[in-house]
Every structure is written in structure tokens, then in C-alpha cells.
Write an enzyme that holds these catalytic residues in place. Structure first.
Site, short mmCIF file in Angstrom:
data_model
loop_
_atom_site.label_atom_id
_atom_site.label_comp_id
_atom_site.label_asym_id
_atom_site.label_seq_id
_atom_site.Cartn_x
_atom_site.Cartn_y
_atom_site.Cartn_z
N ARG A 51 0.74 -1.18 0.13
CA ARG A 51 -0.02 0.06 -0.06
C ARG A 51 0.80 1.36 0.05
O ARG A 51 0.53 2.34 -0.35
CB ARG A 51 -0.73 -0.06 1.17
N LYS A 148 0.59 -18.24 6.25
CA LYS A 148 -0.30 -18.80 7.75
C LYS A 148 -0.71 -17.43 8.37
O LYS A 148 -0.27 -16.64 8.14
CB LYS A 148 0.36 -19.76 8.52
N ASP A 177 4.37 -23.68 5.27
CA ASP A 177 4.56 -23.92 6.74
C ASP A 177 5.97 -23.90 6.82
O ASP A 177 6.82 -24.86 6.46
CB ASP A 177 4.02 -25.35 6.91
N HIS A 178 6.57 -22.71 7.41
CA HIS A 178 7.96 -22.66 7.17
C HIS A 178 8.78 -23.94 7.80
O HIS A 178 10.25 -23.92 7.68
CB HIS A 178 8.60 -21.03 7.57
N LYS A 182 13.00 -26.43 7.00
CA LYS A 182 14.08 -26.40 7.88
C LYS A 182 14.91 -27.65 7.60
O LYS A 182 14.15 -28.70 7.27
CB LYS A 182 13.61 -26.58 9.49
N GLU A 216 9.27 -21.68 23.26
CA GLU A 216 9.70 -20.31 23.02
C GLU A 216 10.12 -19.61 24.58
O GLU A 216 9.13 -19.99 25.61
CB GLU A 216 8.82 -19.64 22.40
N ASP A 235 -2.20 -21.79 16.54
CA ASP A 235 -0.94 -20.97 16.03
C ASP A 235 0.18 -22.24 15.71
O ASP A 235 0.91 -21.87 14.96
CB ASP A 235 -0.50 -20.15 17.02
N HIS A 240 2.48 -26.59 12.45
CA HIS A 240 3.68 -27.00 12.58
C HIS A 240 3.82 -28.36 13.10
O HIS A 240 4.87 -29.24 12.51
CB HIS A 240 4.78 -25.95 13.34
N LYS A 331 4.72 -20.57 25.03
CA LYS A 331 5.77 -19.30 25.12
C LYS A 331 6.05 -19.17 26.68
O LYS A 331 5.47 -19.99 27.84
CB LYS A 331 4.77 -17.94 24.98
#
Ligand code: NAD
Length: 484
Positions: A51, A148, A177-178, A182, A216, A235, A240, A331
Site C-alpha cells: 500500500r 499462515k 509452513d516454514h 528447515k 519459546e 498457532d 507446524h 511461550k
């Protein structure tokens, strides 16, 4: 070990959302690294489309800054950056309006590989697909890359698939899906299917259980409002962790071909048993001396969203019946560490008697940090002290094994974008896979919503709620330590 770099075909890649956070942190620095590696042909173009009112020079300055910030100094070279920037263009585009589409149509070439990366909010995916088609920019060979989250339940995922399918064939759609990009995750397939050693043991007769942990240390502050609508199940688990589970549990595909691999993954998802409430532990982190609680980070004092989840999952098929898969993610945990652990059964009879310190073999596959694999084996403790056993790791750090001085493993996004240009969908999710994953996830979420389940509190920087420990203790098992 020097890896061979095979250049891809010349391409035009349009990044919708080219000025966004993901483009700045991952996509554009990743493209720079592929360019320096010699994988991107000189005739290729990378077109930012967003944008913001920018011109080519403004976008190039933005990308130069992103490279400065996100590419390590030793991989940066002023002359290479300058050459890379010449491949960049920018068009100001409104996904919901008419601005910019004519200009984009003029810029993009029909005689090279065309890819459109939708790095924008999912609510814009449909608008982009429609306009690419309506303005006759896309061709039957162009590819679209979608980020995602792919829906928030089965219904929305189906709707999204249907919208994309109005304008693009499944063979043109690359759902990212990163995790699948890997190095270690792909190595899981190599270890399983390129070696004779593991596969005969890879079943319920020899594997006691499997643990998948994605931990994490960060909280959700900064993106709390977004996260609060999703939670750990949506999430992390639905996408994943489900993908990791599939790669561990699937049968050997007949060849390493996109549909052959994805057919096998789909069969695993369909074989997942529904999870009962006793096999789920949800948690929310508490405040620490220096960090806020989950509800404070989420800016929702009454939030019932989970920042941690642990589940016991059963794969109901011949290979896995009786071997639980324990999944855990959260987390504000003790360490940033992701690991898959295949915990093998004990030997049927110990000729050494009841040795203290005796442990089962574990194949541990680390996704972060330090991608690599370790196989723990029992050996004789060195020295003259008799036949005492001790556990030693057979360690393979990919960084050490594959790199020159500590390795240069390409980031997941780099590999995946190159796969898009090569037209290889193996590491991307197919529409039916995503829908099957939601079909399994939806009733689990509906179950806790129906009974108004409240997540258990857990201390920040701990291993999660006490109840998660009990989930394994109950089965006379233990979680592996969450450690870097
Ligand atoms: P962002 O908010 O930082 O950037 C959004 C981009 O979209 C901007 O470039 C903006 O100009 C553009 N945009 C917004 N409205 C537009 C419109 N009407 N027309 C044209 N362009 C418009 O978002 P982000 O964090 O970069 O995320 C992009 C996508 O990637 C989202 O789907 C997100 O869920 C996904 N994703 C992001 C991350 C991440 O780490 N940031 C990780 C995984 C997935």
C-alpha cells in the site's frame, strides 16, 4: 562439505506486502542470500507490491536497510548488495481497489516463471487472487504463495481453499509452513528413508513413545491481541507440530514426489484419534519479576486462550497403535528449544543385570537452536571398574558437519521460495491436508470451549504447568528437559 548451488529459472516474483514485517525480516534478506549464492539468474525481478507510496528507489533503500539489519555482517558485501538491489522494483497496489494493477500488469513478464507471494493478512488473499485473474496478470503457469494462518477452523479453511480454487489450480498454490523448510525437518525424511538402520525399528514394537516440543522464551507482548484470538493449538499444533508428527509417522512414499509425500502425510492426519480432555493440558504464563502475565500481554484480563498446550496423541494404524505421541508447545518457557525425540523401548532382557543409570536409546532431532541430531547409546564406562554402563551421545550437529566454519544452512524461507520457482510443491501443504488437520483440531477446541475450560497458570520461564508433567508421569514416562 560444499553444497552445490543450481540456479533456478529466470523469474518475476511479486511480493504483496513487500513492505511488511515478514518481507523485511525473512523474505527479502533470504532472496539476497540466494542471489549471493548464485541461485538467482541475473534476468530475474523482485517486485515489491504494497500500500505504501514508494518508488523503486524508496523500495531499494528499504530493502538495503533490511539486509543491513537481518543478514549477518560476514554474509554482506556492499557490491553484491548494490547488484541485488538493481533487480528490485516497486508498485503501489491496493488489494481491495484498482490502484496499481495496470502498472503491475505492464511490469510483469509472461515469458518467465511468475510467482506471487501473498505476504499480507489472509483476509486479502481472495482479493489478490481475484485481481490477479481479473486483470489478466496471472497465467495458468503462475504460482501463488500463501502465508499462515490458513483459516482458523475447518469452515474458514474450506472457504479460503474454495476462493483460491476459483482462480488457481491446486498445482499453482504453495501454502507455506516454514517448519517444512528447515534443514532438520527434511533430514528427518532422509534419515528415515535413505538409511536401513532406523526404519525396521520405526514402529510401535520398538518405539516406546515420541515427544515433540516447541518451546519459546518470548511472550506474546506486541502481538497479544492477534495471538489471543488464536492460542497455541491454532498457532502451533494444527500446522507446524502436525507437520512434524506426519513426517515422523508417515509410511514411505513411493518416491520423493510432491503428491506421493503429501498423500502419506494426509493418511497420518486421518488416522489421528480424537483427543479426550484428560489428555490435554492448557496453560497461561504468569508474570515474573520483569515480565508481564499472559492476560496482561494479551490485553485481555479474562482471557481463556492458552499460551501453552500439551497433548497425548494416538495414531490409529498398524504401525503406531500403542505408541503415544506427546506434543508440547508454549511461550515463556525455560528455553528456546525445539526437538523431536524418538524414545525407543528398553532391551527385552538386560544381560548386565539391573544397572543403575541405564537409559533407553533416544534419537533426538533438534530444530533449534543448533539444528542437528543425536542418538543416545549405551556403552561400557571406560576404565577398569568392571562392566558398568554409561550413556553417550552420537552427535551430529549439521552446522559442524556441513558448514565450512560453523555452517551456513539456508533459512527455511530461502529454500521454500526457491522451491516455488522450481515448481516443487513437496514441502508445501496441500489443501486437503490443511482441511484434514482442522477437522481433527476443531472438536478438540470445541470441547474445551463447551465446558468453559480455563488454562492453568504456570511460572514464566518454567517447563509449563504441573499438570503437563502429570500427563507423562501418569504413563510412567518423563518429559525431556527443555534446554538449549
Ligand atoms: P505486516 O502488517 O507487517 O505487513 C502487511 C503488508 O501488507 C504491508 O506491506 C502492507 O502495505 C500490505 N497491505 C495491507 N493492506 C493492503 C492492501 N489493501 N493492499 C495492498 N497491500 C496491503 O504483516 P506481516 O507480519 O508481514 O505478515 C504478512 C503475512 O505473513 C500475514 O498473513 C501473517 O499472518 C504472515 N506471517 C507473518 C509472520 C511474521 O513473522 N511477521 C510469520 C508467519 C506468518
Amino acid at each position: 562439505m560444499v553444497s552445490r548451488v543450481i540456479p533456478v529459472e529466470t523469474f518475476d516474483l511479486v511480493i504483496f506486502g513487500g513492505t511488511g514485517d515478514l518481507a523485511r525480516r525473512k523474505i527479502l534478506p533470504g532472496l539476497y542470500r540466494r542471489y549471493v549464492a548464485g541461485q538467482i539468474p541475473e534476468g530475474s525481478r523482485i517486485i515489491g507490491a504494497a500500500r505504501a507510496e514508494l518508488d523503486d528507489a524508496g523500495f531499494r533503500a528499504f530493502v538495503a536497510e533490511a539486509i543491513e539489519e537481518f543478514v549477518p555482517a560476514k554474509a554482506r558485501d556492499a557490491e553484491a548488495v548494490a547488484r541485488f538491489l538493481e533487480h528490485l522494483h516497486y508498485v503501489s497496489v491496493d488489494a481491495k481497489g484498482t490502484t496499481g494493477w495496470k502498472e503491475l500488469g505492464k511490469l510483469i513478464r509472461k515469458d518467465v516463471v511468475q510467482a506471487f507471494y501473498f505476504s499480507v493478512a489472509p483476509s486479502l488473499f481472495g482479493d489478490l487472487a481475484e485481481r490477479l485473474h481479473g486483470n489478466k496478470i496471472a497465467t495458468p503457469d503462475s504460482r501463488i504463495v500463501v502465508e499462515k494462518p490458513f483459516g482458523r477452523d475447518l469452515e474458514s479453511a474450506r472457504a479460503l481453499n474454495a476462493t483460491l480454487a476459483e482462480h488457481f489450480a491446486e498445482s499453482q498454490i504453495y501454502r507455506i509452513d516454514h517448519y517444512l523448510g528447515k534443514e532438520t525437518v527434511q533430514n528427518l525424511m532422509a534419515v528415515r528413508f535413505a538409511n536401513i538402520l532406523f526404519e525396521p525399528l520405526w514402529n510401535a514394537r520398538h518405539v516406546d513413545h515420541v515427544q515433540i516440543t516447541v518451546a519459546e522464551t518470548v511472550g506474546v507482548g506486541g502481538r497479544g491481541a492477534y495471538y489471543d484470538r488464536s492460542g497455541a493449538m491454532r498457532d502451533m499444533v494444527q500446522n507446524h507440530m502436525m507437520q512434524l508428527l506426519c513426517l515422523i509417522a508417515m509410511e514411505a512414499p513411493y518416491q520423493f514426489d510432491p503428491d506421493a509425500v503429501r498423500d502419506e502425510k494426509l493418511k497420518v492426519i486421518r488416522a489421528l484419534e480424537p483427543v479426550t480432555p484428560e489428555d490435554i493440558v492448557r496453560g497461561q504464563y504468569r508474570a515474573s519479576k520483569d515480565t508481564a502475565s499472559y492476560p496482561a500481554d494479551a490485553e485481555n484480563p479474562n482471557s481463556t486462550t492458552e499460551s501453552f498446550i500439551a497433548l497425548k496423541v494416538e495414531v490409529a494404524n498398524w504401525r503406531w497403535k500403542g505408541t503415544p505421541f506427546y506434543l508440547r508447545t508454549g511461550k515463556r518457557l525455560r528455553a528456546r528449544a525445539s526437538e523431536i525425540a524418538i524414545v525407543f523401548k528398553e532391551v527385552p532382557h538386560s544381560i548386565f543385570g539391573d544397572e543403575e543409570g541405564w537409559r533407553e536409546n533416544v534419537l533426538s532431532i533438534r530444530l533449534q537452536p543448533n539444528e542437528g541430531m543425536t542418538l543416545s547409546v549405551m556403552i561400557k564406562e571406560p576404565g577398569p571398574g568392571g562392566m558398568r554402563l554409561t550413556e553417550v551421545p552420537l552427535d551430529m550437529s549439521f552446522a559442524e558437519a556441513l558448514g565450512e566454519d560453523g555452517a551456513d544452512i539456508p533459512d527455511a524461507y530461502e529454500r521454500l521460495i526457491m522451491d516455488v520457482i522450481r515448481g516443487n510443491q513437496t514441502l508445501f501443504m496441500r489443501g486437503d491436508e490443511v482441511e484434514a488437520a482442522w477437522a481433527w483440531t476443531d472438536p478438540i477446541i470445541a470441547g474445551w470451549e463447551a465446558k468453559g475450560d480455563k488454562p492453568k497458570g504456570y511460572d514464566a520461564f518454567s517447563s509449563g504447568p504441573e499438570d503437563a508433567l502429570m500427563l507423562l508421569h501418569r504413563d510412567a514416562r518423563r518429559w525431556r528437559e527443555i534446554a538449549e
